[in-house]
Scaffold this active site. Structure first.
Site, short mmCIF file in Angstrom:
data_model
loop_
_atom_site.label_atom_id
_atom_site.label_comp_id
_atom_site.label_asym_id
_atom_site.label_seq_id
_atom_site.Cartn_x
_atom_site.Cartn_y
_atom_site.Cartn_z
N ASP A 54 31.58 -1.42 20.23
CA ASP A 54 32.68 -1.62 21.16
C ASP A 54 33.09 -3.09 21.17
O ASP A 54 32.96 -3.79 20.15
CB ASP A 54 32.25 -1.14 22.55
CG ASP A 54 33.39 -0.54 23.34
OD1 ASP A 54 34.28 -1.30 23.76
OD2 ASP A 54 33.41 0.69 23.54
N HIS A 87 35.41 -3.61 28.37
CA HIS A 87 35.30 -2.21 27.92
C HIS A 87 33.89 -1.84 27.47
O HIS A 87 33.32 -0.84 27.91
CB HIS A 87 36.29 -1.95 26.80
CG HIS A 87 36.48 -0.51 26.48
ND1 HIS A 87 35.80 0.14 25.48
CD2 HIS A 87 37.29 0.42 27.03
CE1 HIS A 87 36.19 1.41 25.42
NE2 HIS A 87 37.08 1.61 26.35
N ASN A 179 43.51 9.17 23.68
CA ASN A 179 44.12 9.20 25.01
C ASN A 179 45.63 9.37 25.00
O ASN A 179 46.30 8.95 25.95
CB ASN A 179 43.81 7.89 25.75
CG ASN A 179 42.33 7.68 25.98
OD1 ASN A 179 41.55 8.62 25.99
ND2 ASN A 179 41.95 6.44 26.17
N SER A 242 37.34 7.29 26.54
CA SER A 242 36.37 6.22 26.34
C SER A 242 35.20 6.33 27.29
O SER A 242 34.08 5.91 26.98
CB SER A 242 37.04 4.85 26.55
OG SER A 242 37.86 4.50 25.48
#
Length: 447
Positions: A54, A87, A179, A242
């Site tokens: 990530d 994130h 998404n 996510s």
């Protein structure tokens, strides 16, 4: 891309006059759905490493103290220790967050607080895609589960090779589907990856969760509170696949802790067999929910045969046999357990049927004279032809499980969200553009 900026359609709690510690924990509605006390009565995932590929993970966040191991940055910049982009920290906190304060009652708690996180930065040198390198590093450094809450519209030869490498070394990759309400992105769509969609608090599919035949599971992914530096605070709230993926990765880690002899495919089998089936779904897997919403306690306690080593995972490109790797074969042979046997278990090494050649005892041949030689030659030719047909059947058609990358040219990831990064020659599709993370007021400011 499914990067750090996909905390989309979030909700602000900044307007609350007296934000408290309880608001953070109470805001984690998914933990109430999971019923953490029941789950943790079985295991918290001790002894399992989960890699998070990530934006980097902040090891100094109070809710992750002691949970983050030394990691890896393919670019060499040390970005695996990430503080500027929340994130990766948020994803890690949903897996291994342990809260803080007296009795760890404050802050974010993850589904598997006993696991250790291997933080891996998503980009390589020259702003190229670092995820394939990250996958291989995770495998080589002891990860049993890899979470990838990143994605894009295409795959690459390096990526498919890395996915196959993880599969052959018995490591389960869990990835977010995307998404923008369209088809499943990569690496979630790569054969061998467990693709995860998102559901809202009513357990209905989140409207923007990507869908397709690759989806195997869904998990909470709307109004998710996570750790991370949003707007100067320590917590964020947002929506997206996510956040659904790490809940499935955490469940996989719990299963690996309890059933260490299960292969990665057999772990996936327990997850899909124990999932809550979506209301009104027809033939499973459903293209939006997969086999349903993940249920960690049931995955740990239901009596589920281990099954074949490959489980429900599509065979990665380049892998010839679903149970041929040494790690997978050992796990399938030893078995992985069930609720009746929470240890090693009896196992169920159902293998791909082999072509059985008749022996001389079941098909006697008269080998004397010319007639016998002719008969022998006919039998040998028949066996060779049968084997050739079997090999041809084993070569999967593009777009089917086990086949090569099915969706056109193999390309790299979308451009990095930085200026002067045209290296991949394409723009991300609608729904993937960067959006600023939503702030969640920090009730621990100054602590």
């Amino acid at each position: 891309m499914l990067g750090a900026t996909t905390l989309t359609a979030g909700f602000l709690l900044a307007g609350l006059p007296t934000a408290s510690a309880d608001q953070v924990r109470d805001g984690q509605w998914a933990n109430q759905y999971f019923n953490l006390e029941k789950v943790w009565s079985i295991t918290k995932g001790e002894g399992v490493k989960v890699a998070v590929i990530d934006s980097g993970v902040d090891p100094n966040h109070p809710d992750l103290a002691g949970r983050v191991l030394p990691g890896y940055d393919p670019s060499g910049g040390g970005n695996e220790v990430g503080t500027s982009d929340p994130h990766g920290t948020g994803v890690a906190s949903l897996i291994a967050g342990q809260g803080h304060g007296a009795g760890h009652a404050d802050g974010v708690v993850g589904l598997a607080p006993g696991v250790k996180i291997l933080p891996i930065y998503k980009m390589g040198t020259g702003d190229r895609d670092g995820i394939p390198e990250g996958i291989k590093w995770a495998v080589d450094n002891g990860a049993k589960v890899i979470n990838i809450s990143q994605g894009g519209p295409s795959t690459s030869a390096k990526e498919t090779e890395a996915v196959a490498y993880a599969y052959e070394h018995d490591v389960l990759i869990v990835a977010a589907t995307g998404n923008d309400g369209s088809s499943v992105g990569y690496p979630a769509a790569d054969p061998g990856v467990l693709a995860v969609g998102a559901v809202s608090q009513d357990l209905k599919i989140w409207a923007r969760s990507n869908f397709g035949q690759q989806v195997l599971l869904s998990a909470p992914g709307a109004r998710i509170v996570s750790a991370g530096g949003c707007s100067g605070g320590q917590y964020c709230m947002g929506d997206g696949t996510s956040f659904a993926a790490p809940y499935v990765a955490a469940t996989a880690a719990l299963v690996r802790a309890k059933f260490p002899k299960l292969t990665a495919g057999q772990v996936a089998q327990r997850l899909v067999k124990s999932a809550s089936q979506p209301a009104g779904a027809g033939k499973l897997p459903d293209e939006r929910y997969g086999y349903g919403v993940v249920r960690p306690y049931e995955a740990l306690t239901m009596d589920i045969p281990a099954g074949p080593a490959q489980g429900p995972l599509a065979l990665p490109a380049g892998v010839k046999d679903g149970g041929s790797s040494p790690a997978a074969s050992a796990g399938a042979t030893a078995g992985g357990g069930s609720s009746a046997d929470p240890g090693a278990g009896s196992g169920d090494p159902a293998a791909v049927p082999e072509l059985k050649q008749s022996s001389s005892s079941t098909m006697p041949l008269i080998l004397g004279g010319l007639g016998g030689v002719v008969v022998l030659l006919v039998v040998i030719i028949a066996i060779v032809v049968a084997n050739g047909r079997r090999r041809n059947r084993a070569q999967a058609v593009p777009g089917q499980p086990g086949g090569p990358a099915p969706y056109g040219a193999q390309q790299g990831w979308p451009p990095a969200q930085q200026q002067g990064a045209p290296q991949y020659g394409q723009q991300p599709p609608p729904g993937y553009p960067p959006q600023p993370p939503t702030s969640y007021q920090n009730p621990y400011q100054g602590q």
